[in-house]
Scaffold this active site. Structure first.
Site, PDB file in Angstrom:
ATOM      1  N   LYS A  33       5.260   1.804  -2.956  1.00 51.05           N
ATOM      2  CA  LYS A  33       5.323   3.287  -3.393  1.00 51.05           C
ATOM      3  C   LYS A  33       5.581   3.105  -4.911  1.00 51.05           C
ATOM      4  O   LYS A  33       6.356   2.154  -5.382  1.00 51.05           O
ATOM      5  CB  LYS A  33       6.540   4.051  -2.618  1.00 51.05           C
ATOM      6  CG  LYS A  33       6.023   5.501  -2.888  1.00 51.05           C
ATOM      7  CD  LYS A  33       4.913   6.116  -1.897  1.00 51.05           C
ATOM      8  CE  LYS A  33       4.619   7.371  -1.979  1.00 51.05           C
ATOM      9  NZ  LYS A  33       3.721   7.605  -0.654  1.00 51.05           N
ATOM     10  N   LYS A  53       5.287   3.276   8.393  1.00 53.93           N
ATOM     11  CA  LYS A  53       4.061   4.001   8.614  1.00 53.93           C
ATOM     12  C   LYS A  53       2.627   3.237   8.440  1.00 53.93           C
ATOM     13  O   LYS A  53       1.839   3.588   9.424  1.00 53.93           O
ATOM     14  CB  LYS A  53       3.940   5.217   7.466  1.00 53.93           C
ATOM     15  CG  LYS A  53       2.842   6.114   7.364  1.00 53.93           C
ATOM     16  CD  LYS A  53       2.695   7.052   6.120  1.00 53.93           C
ATOM     17  CE  LYS A  53       3.968   7.776   5.988  1.00 53.93           C
ATOM     18  NZ  LYS A  53       3.666   8.670   4.850  1.00 53.93           N
ATOM     19  N   LYS A 109       0.893  -1.033  -0.051  1.00 53.23           N
ATOM     20  CA  LYS A 109      -0.036   0.014   0.035  1.00 53.23           C
ATOM     21  C   LYS A 109       0.782   1.264  -0.186  1.00 53.23           C
ATOM     22  O   LYS A 109       1.778   1.545   0.848  1.00 53.23           O
ATOM     23  CB  LYS A 109      -0.735   0.046   1.266  1.00 53.23           C
ATOM     24  CG  LYS A 109      -1.768   1.396   1.325  1.00 53.23           C
ATOM     25  CD  LYS A 109      -3.181   0.676   0.690  1.00 53.23           C
ATOM     26  CE  LYS A 109      -4.028   1.793   0.302  1.00 53.23           C
ATOM     27  NZ  LYS A 109      -3.764   2.590  -0.807  1.00 53.23           N
ATOM     28  N   ASP A 127      -0.692  10.555  -4.488  1.00 55.12           N
ATOM     29  CA  ASP A 127       0.537  11.307  -3.803  1.00 55.12           C
ATOM     30  C   ASP A 127       0.855  12.621  -4.487  1.00 55.12           C
ATOM     31  O   ASP A 127      -0.186  13.175  -5.338  1.00 55.12           O
ATOM     32  CB  ASP A 127       1.600  10.612  -3.946  1.00 55.12           C
ATOM     33  CG  ASP A 127       2.919  10.712  -3.092  1.00 55.12           C
ATOM     34  OD1 ASP A 127       2.956  10.485  -1.848  1.00 55.12           O
ATOM     35  OD2 ASP A 127       3.915  11.327  -3.278  1.00 55.12           O
ATOM     36  N   THR A 137      -5.087  13.049   5.603  1.00 46.86           N
ATOM     37  CA  THR A 137      -3.541  13.562   5.816  1.00 46.86           C
ATOM     38  C   THR A 137      -3.278  14.857   6.686  1.00 46.86           C
ATOM     39  O   THR A 137      -2.696  14.836   7.534  1.00 46.86           O
ATOM     40  CB  THR A 137      -2.570  13.444   4.764  1.00 46.86           C
ATOM     41  OG1 THR A 137      -2.786  12.442   4.040  1.00 46.86           O
ATOM     42  CG2 THR A 137      -1.123  13.405   4.935  1.00 46.86           C
ATOM     43  N   SER A 194      -6.993   5.585   3.600  1.00 46.97           N
ATOM     44  CA  SER A 194      -6.986   4.736   2.368  1.00 46.97           C
ATOM     45  C   SER A 194      -7.489   3.239   2.585  1.00 46.97           C
ATOM     46  O   SER A 194      -8.112   2.591   2.090  1.00 46.97           O
ATOM     47  CB  SER A 194      -5.472   4.776   1.579  1.00 46.97           C
ATOM     48  OG  SER A 194      -5.358   5.797   0.950  1.00 46.97           O
TER      49      SER A 194
END
Length: 449
Positions: A128, A116, A92, A168, A211, A380
């Protein structure tokens, strides 16, 4: 130098295998330094080769992305997906679309994502991806054609139970929509393979705000627990003016703070009366304009070229929300001299190691990115849960879950720092708390994993 020969050996191996990848090496070094007392306390991590495996991605995918611009010219970009660790769940992590994207940046982000995601307490692994494509200045048609070409290759490697990318930097609702539509066409299935989707096709309420809101929930808990304080009556400086910065501004204001500065890649604005967020949203979310336009619409506001000057503004709380290594030692010392009491990272690794050290030496509360900005990926994962149930929670339900997750992340990090004799060192605490869960899962699943 590391005190532990084992950690030194692991880091030397990473350096040898990844020469010149400064962002990735910086992230690995920071984590390994934090894990010195953990490794010293229990030999099982060395015996099972946990760290050697942890610093090596399970899979790296690099690919060509060819697309045609509005003038009929063929353009070529490079696409990336690093599937770093799946010990506790499917990979993820977001997709970054920015000219600065390269293998080192994606690997650093993917490595950070392991810890994280672990900190959220939810079953998600670390990954990522992205591309050196720049969506700024591109037409909707050009962005769509790029996204479709990008997803043509990426679709072979992702899935709702394998790897679930998200947005992102540079990847907002428009880009996610184009990618999801193309994935659905290629695979002929409607699944929760991407998060950050629109509300009409499986997205979650509060994901946009998550966020920034989560950053403030974490910071508020940090202030409350460690200083018996809060945002109330505090002056706040926030770098950036994208999604994270905008919603951090919104929540900080709701919590009683006054945000006086925001920035973009060209410069920063200062409004001593407090940022008018409606104006910022119009400029950034509707018009996709530059932050300097703010001064043409709000009297008394100032615009200054260059980004680093934002940290010379006197404030109580600083929230760097722009990009990696934006806040250096000189900027940290300027903030300290002006009496800052708390810094929490909304971007990924925005403070250099020297800046972090300066904050810690000065007794400034410091919330590291992997803990403080985990609200986005946490929400998410909540979107993934809703997709699996074919059900949606209300905004308030998601927001309440987000708040609880961020409070728990702070306390888990704080407790880990205390357990290993580093009380209040939230950088070490976050690394240790995130690591322990992943490491136990890796050991349980065997060496072949």
């Amino acid at each position: 130098m590391f005190k532990s020969q084992y950690l030194q050996k692991v880091y030397s191996g990473v350096e040898a295998r990844n020469p010149g990848e400064k962002e990735f090496l910086q992230a690995v070094r920071e984590v390994l330094e934090s894990l010195e007392p953990v490794v010293a306390a229990d030999p099982k991590f060395e015996q099972n080769g946990v760290l050697e495996r942890l610093v090596e991605p399970e899979r790296q995918i690099f690919f060509r992305v060819s697309w045609v611009d509005d003038n009929g010219n063929v353009q070529v970009n490079r696409g990336y997906r690093v599937q770093f660790n799946s010990a506790i769940g499917p990979y993820k992590g977001g997709l970054r679309l920015h000219p600065s994207v390269n293998a080192s940046v994606i690997k650093f982000l993917g490595f950070e994502q392991i810890f994280k995601n672990s900190l959220t307490g939810l079953p998600i692994g670390g990954g990522k991806g992205g591309s050196d494509f720049d969506p700024k200045g591109k037409s909707d048609g050009e962005v769509m054609r790029f996204c479709q070409s990008f997803m043509t290759e990426l679709s072979k490697h992702i899935g709702a139970d394998t790897d679930v990318p998200a947005g992102d930097i540079g990847t907002g609702a428009r880009e996610i929509g184009y990618m999801y539509g193309w994935y659905k066409r290629l695979r002929n299935e409607f699944t929760g393979v991407l998060t950050g989707k629109g509300l009409t096709y499986g997205g979650s309420l509060a994901r946009t705000e998550a966020t920034g809101y989560g950053l403030c929930y974490y910071t508020e808990e940090m202030l409350n627990c460690m200083k018996q304080d809060s945002f109330k009556g505090k002056t706040v400086v926030i770098s950036g003016s994208g999604n994270v910065a905008i919603y951090a501004t919104e929540k900080a204001t709701q919590l009683g703070g006054k945000v006086v500065a925001l920035s973009d890649s060209n410069g920063y604005i200062y409004d001593k009366n407090g940022i008018n967020l409606d104006v910022v949203k119009q400029i950034k979310e509707v018009e996709r304009g530059r932050i300097k336009e703010y001064v043409n619409r709000v009297s008394g506001a100032e615009y200054h070229e260059g980004c680093s000057g934002i940290w010379t503004i006197k404030c109580d709380i600083a929230l760097p929300c722009a990009t990696q290594n934006e806040l250096d030692e000189a900027s940290a010392k300027a903030l300290i001299a002006n009496g800052v009491i708390a810094v929490a990272e909304g971007a990924n690794m925005p403070s250099t190691p020297e800046a972090v050290e300066a904050f810690q030496k000065a007794g400034v509360l410091f919330g590291p990115a992997k803990a403080a900005n985990a609200g986005g990926v946490a929400t998410s994962a909540l979107e993934m849960s809703q997709n699996s149930m074919r059900y949606s929670w209300t905004f308030d339900e998601v927001d309440a879950k987000l708040h609880d997750i961020m409070v728990n992340i702070f306390h888990n990090s704080y407790n880990a720092s205390k357990k290993y004799g580093m009380e209040g060192n939230l950088v070490a605490g976050a690394n240790i708390a995130g690591f322990e869960k992943v490491a136990e899962a890796m050991i349980a699943q065997g060496i072949s994993y």
